[in-house]
Design a protein around this motif. Structure first.
Motif, PDB file in Angstrom:
ATOM      1  N   MET A  37       1.695 -11.117  -0.155  1.00 43.85           N
ATOM      2  CA  MET A  37       1.630  -9.494  -0.649  1.00 43.85           C
ATOM      3  C   MET A  37       2.036  -9.440  -2.113  1.00 43.85           C
ATOM      4  SD  MET A  37       0.512  -7.893   2.129  1.00 43.85           S
ATOM      5  CE  MET A  37       0.585  -6.480   1.196  1.00 43.85           C
ATOM      6  N   ALA A  38       2.707 -10.327  -2.575  1.00 47.55           N
ATOM      7  CA  ALA A  38       2.893 -10.347  -3.969  1.00 47.55           C
ATOM      8  C   ALA A  38       1.645 -10.589  -4.987  1.00 47.55           C
ATOM      9  CB  ALA A  38       4.148 -11.086  -4.283  1.00 47.55           C
ATOM     10  N   ALA A  39       0.986 -11.537  -4.295  1.00 47.90           N
ATOM     11  CA  ALA A  39      -0.318 -12.069  -4.843  1.00 47.90           C
ATOM     12  C   ALA A  39      -1.438 -11.120  -4.589  1.00 47.90           C
ATOM     13  CB  ALA A  39      -0.601 -13.521  -4.417  1.00 47.90           C
ATOM     14  N   PHE A  40      -1.403 -10.442  -3.317  1.00 48.75           N
ATOM     15  CA  PHE A  40      -2.681  -9.891  -2.970  1.00 48.75           C
ATOM     16  C   PHE A  40      -2.070  -8.530  -2.316  1.00 48.75           C
ATOM     17  CE2 PHE A  40      -3.390 -14.434  -2.116  1.00 48.75           C
ATOM     18  CZ  PHE A  40      -4.456 -14.241  -2.834  1.00 48.75           C
ATOM     19  N   PRO A  41      -1.571  -7.462  -3.094  1.00 51.82           N
ATOM     20  CA  PRO A  41      -0.987  -6.326  -2.873  1.00 51.82           C
ATOM     21  C   PRO A  41      -1.775  -5.342  -1.823  1.00 51.82           C
ATOM     22  CG  PRO A  41      -1.405  -6.100  -5.130  1.00 51.82           C
ATOM     23  CD  PRO A  41      -1.530  -7.520  -4.648  1.00 51.82           C
ATOM     24  N   THR A  42      -2.954  -5.466  -2.055  1.00 55.12           N
ATOM     25  CA  THR A  42      -3.832  -4.569  -1.096  1.00 55.12           C
ATOM     26  C   THR A  42      -4.134  -5.436   0.237  1.00 55.12           C
ATOM     27  OG1 THR A  42      -5.921  -5.405  -2.316  1.00 55.12           O
ATOM     28  CG2 THR A  42      -4.715  -3.426  -3.282  1.00 55.12           C
ATOM     29  N   PHE A  43      -3.676  -6.521   0.250  1.00 52.69           N
ATOM     30  CA  PHE A  43      -3.933  -7.148   1.685  1.00 52.69           C
ATOM     31  C   PHE A  43      -3.810  -6.432   2.933  1.00 52.69           C
ATOM     32  CE2 PHE A  43      -2.758  -9.688   5.491  1.00 52.69           C
ATOM     33  CZ  PHE A  43      -3.921 -10.283   5.452  1.00 52.69           C
ATOM     34  N   ARG A  44      -4.493  -6.216   4.019  1.00 56.06           N
ATOM     35  CA  ARG A  44      -4.516  -5.647   5.136  1.00 56.06           C
ATOM     36  C   ARG A  44      -4.828  -6.583   6.196  1.00 56.06           C
ATOM     37  NH1 ARG A  44      -1.722  -3.467   2.037  1.00 56.06           N
ATOM     38  NH2 ARG A  44      -1.380  -1.206   1.874  1.00 56.06           N
ATOM     39  N   ILE A  45      -4.313  -6.690   7.449  1.00 57.61           N
ATOM     40  CA  ILE A  45      -4.758  -7.580   8.362  1.00 57.61           C
ATOM     41  C   ILE A  45      -6.200  -7.116   8.835  1.00 57.61           C
ATOM     42  CG2 ILE A  45      -4.382  -8.003  10.903  1.00 57.61           C
ATOM     43  CD1 ILE A  45      -1.253  -7.866  10.194  1.00 57.61           C
ATOM     44  N   ALA A  46      -6.367  -5.982   8.865  1.00 58.09           N
ATOM     45  CA  ALA A  46      -7.622  -5.532   9.307  1.00 58.09           C
ATOM     46  C   ALA A  46      -8.859  -6.115   8.592  1.00 58.09           C
ATOM     47  CB  ALA A  46      -8.033  -3.867   9.234  1.00 58.09           C
ATOM     48  N   GLN A  47      -8.682  -6.621   7.349  1.00 53.73           N
ATOM     49  CA  GLN A  47      -9.658  -7.225   6.568  1.00 53.73           C
ATOM     50  C   GLN A  47     -10.032  -8.656   6.999  1.00 53.73           C
ATOM     51  OE1 GLN A  47      -7.545  -7.647   2.974  1.00 53.73           O
ATOM     52  NE2 GLN A  47      -7.836  -5.403   2.122  1.00 53.73           N
ATOM     53  N   ARG A  48      -9.264  -9.143   7.932  1.00 49.69           N
ATOM     54  CA  ARG A  48      -9.481 -10.375   8.385  1.00 49.69           C
ATOM     55  C   ARG A  48     -10.706 -10.383   9.489  1.00 49.69           C
ATOM     56  NH1 ARG A  48      -8.470 -12.417   5.018  1.00 49.69           N
ATOM     57  NH2 ARG A  48     -10.358 -13.368   5.506  1.00 49.69           N
ATOM     58  N   ARG A  49     -10.588  -9.111  10.158  1.00 50.98           N
ATOM     59  CA  ARG A  49     -11.608  -8.894  11.248  1.00 50.98           C
ATOM     60  C   ARG A  49     -12.874  -8.861  10.549  1.00 50.98           C
ATOM     61  NH1 ARG A  49      -9.553  -7.613  15.726  1.00 50.98           N
ATOM     62  NH2 ARG A  49      -7.448  -6.772  15.863  1.00 50.98           N
ATOM     63  N   ARG A  50     -13.343  -9.012   9.328  1.00 50.08           N
ATOM     64  CA  ARG A  50     -14.621  -9.223   8.936  1.00 50.08           C
ATOM     65  C   ARG A  50     -15.329 -10.612   8.826  1.00 50.08           C
ATOM     66  NH1 ARG A  50     -13.137  -5.925   3.105  1.00 50.08           N
ATOM     67  NH2 ARG A  50     -13.069  -4.101   4.176  1.00 50.08           N
ATOM     68  N   ALA A  51     -14.188 -11.546   9.243  1.00 53.20           N
ATOM     69  CA  ALA A  51     -14.682 -12.749   9.630  1.00 53.20           C
ATOM     70  C   ALA A  51     -15.427 -13.198  10.931  1.00 53.20           C
ATOM     71  CB  ALA A  51     -13.811 -13.677   9.476  1.00 53.20           C
ATOM     72  N   GLY A  52     -16.473 -13.622  11.153  1.00 55.06           N
ATOM     73  CA  GLY A  52     -17.040 -13.767  12.385  1.00 55.06           C
ATOM     74  C   GLY A  52     -16.579 -14.920  13.245  1.00 55.06           C
ATOM     75  N   VAL A  53     -15.581 -14.762  13.952  1.00 50.87           N
ATOM     76  CA  VAL A  53     -14.928 -16.058  14.911  1.00 50.87           C
ATOM     77  C   VAL A  53     -15.428 -15.737  16.129  1.00 50.87           C
ATOM     78  CG1 VAL A  53     -12.746 -17.087  15.314  1.00 50.87           C
ATOM     79  CG2 VAL A  53     -12.975 -16.298  12.847  1.00 50.87           C
ATOM     80  N   ARG A  54     -15.862 -16.699  16.632  1.00 50.24           N
ATOM     81  CA  ARG A  54     -16.250 -16.416  17.960  1.00 50.24           C
ATOM     82  C   ARG A  54     -15.352 -16.441  19.228  1.00 50.24           C
ATOM     83  NH1 ARG A  54     -21.077 -20.368  19.726  1.00 50.24           N
ATOM     84  NH2 ARG A  54     -22.401 -18.840  18.996  1.00 50.24           N
ATOM     85  N   ASP A  55     -14.307 -17.208  18.757  1.00 50.48           N
ATOM     86  CA  ASP A  55     -13.219 -17.379  19.814  1.00 50.48           C
ATOM     87  C   ASP A  55     -12.160 -16.289  19.543  1.00 50.48           C
ATOM     88  OD1 ASP A  55     -10.951 -18.305  21.573  1.00 50.48           O
ATOM     89  OD2 ASP A  55     -10.937 -20.249  20.867  1.00 50.48           O
ATOM     90  N   THR A  56     -12.392 -15.128  20.359  1.00 49.11           N
ATOM     91  CA  THR A  56     -11.831 -13.904  20.033  1.00 49.11           C
ATOM     92  C   THR A  56     -10.107 -14.047  20.522  1.00 49.11           C
ATOM     93  OG1 THR A  56     -12.479 -12.934  22.003  1.00 49.11           O
ATOM     94  CG2 THR A  56     -13.831 -12.372  20.090  1.00 49.11           C
ATOM     95  N   ALA A  57     -10.072 -14.909  21.562  1.00 48.46           N
ATOM     96  CA  ALA A  57      -8.641 -14.794  21.896  1.00 48.46           C
ATOM     97  C   ALA A  57      -7.802 -15.597  20.815  1.00 48.46           C
ATOM     98  CB  ALA A  57      -8.622 -15.687  23.303  1.00 48.46           C
TER      99      ALA A  57
END
Length: 220
Positions: free
Chosen positions: A184-204
């Motif tokens: 968070m110090a390096a990326f203060p605007t980071f949010r977990i929701a941003q990671r959902r943009r990655a297209g990972v097939r194994d949703t579990a």
């Protein structure tokens, strides 16, 4: 572009749009996704004999369009054309990981690092190796690869998130929270929701990774 049919340049253009989409640099993530997919598909179509175009185009098609089959086909051709390409094997490691083929992801990631151990793009196979080990419950190795990916390129938040999640899964919550604080110090605007943009097939597996980030106190 001076030459709109230059396949390798289209591949690099697609890569730039992918980064902008993942990080939200322009504020129009959907436009970046569409432009990146278009450039990636053109790179693959025009670069049938160009391993660089195939590697970059295949990677972006997989991650942006979530068309893993097209991405894997392009990357399979890329590594067949140039079995000494660390770029192609690194991209292949990422796509196989996101497609759920963790064994091949690990094999190709390790091969990329053997081919070019001091490559400026070594963070790509390292991220693939970190995710593949995280998603197969080998958390100690995942943490080690994530730490190496951070060292190779500290400017990417994803490597930090894998380290945080790995430490959570290892039960080392204080270390995980400290790593989350550094993220968070390096990326203060980071949010977990941003990671959902990655297209990972194994949703579990992917949801378990996101849950680990929440346990470390990272914001949704």
């Amino acid at each position: 572009m001076l030459d709109p049919g230059y396949a390798a340049a289209l591949g690099f253009k697609a890569w730039c749009h992918l980064q902008s989409h993942l990080h939200g640099w322009t504020g129009d993530s959907e436009a970046e996704r569409a432009a990146g997919e278009q450039a990636a598909r053109r790179a693959v179509a025009l670069g049938r004999d160009d391993p660089t175009a195939l590697a970059l185009g295949g990677l972006v098609v997989s991650l942006l369009a979530r068309d893993h089959e097209a991405g894997l086909a392009a990357l399979g051709r890329a590594v067949a054309l140039n079995p000494s390409s660390a770029l192609a094997f690194g991209a292949s490691a990422l796509v196989h990981c996101f497609a759920g083929d963790y064994g091949t992801a690990i094999e190709h990631g390790r091969r990329a690092l053997r081919l070019s151990p001091f490559d400026s793009l070594a963070y790509r196979p390292l991220i693939a190796l970190a995710f593949a080990h995280l998603f197969t419950d080998r958390h100690e190795e995942a943490a080690e690869y994530a730490a190496r990916a951070i060292q190779a390129n500290p400017g990417l938040d994803v490597s930090h998130t894998i380290l945080v999640a790995s430490l959570v899964e290892l039960g080392r919550l204080e270390e995980a929270r400290a790593a989350a604080g550094q993220l968070m110090a390096a990326f203060p605007t980071f949010r977990i929701a941003q990671r959902r943009r990655a297209g990972v097939r194994d949703t579990a597996r992917f949801e378990a990774y996101l849950a680990a980030l929440r346990r470390a106190g990272l914001p949704d």
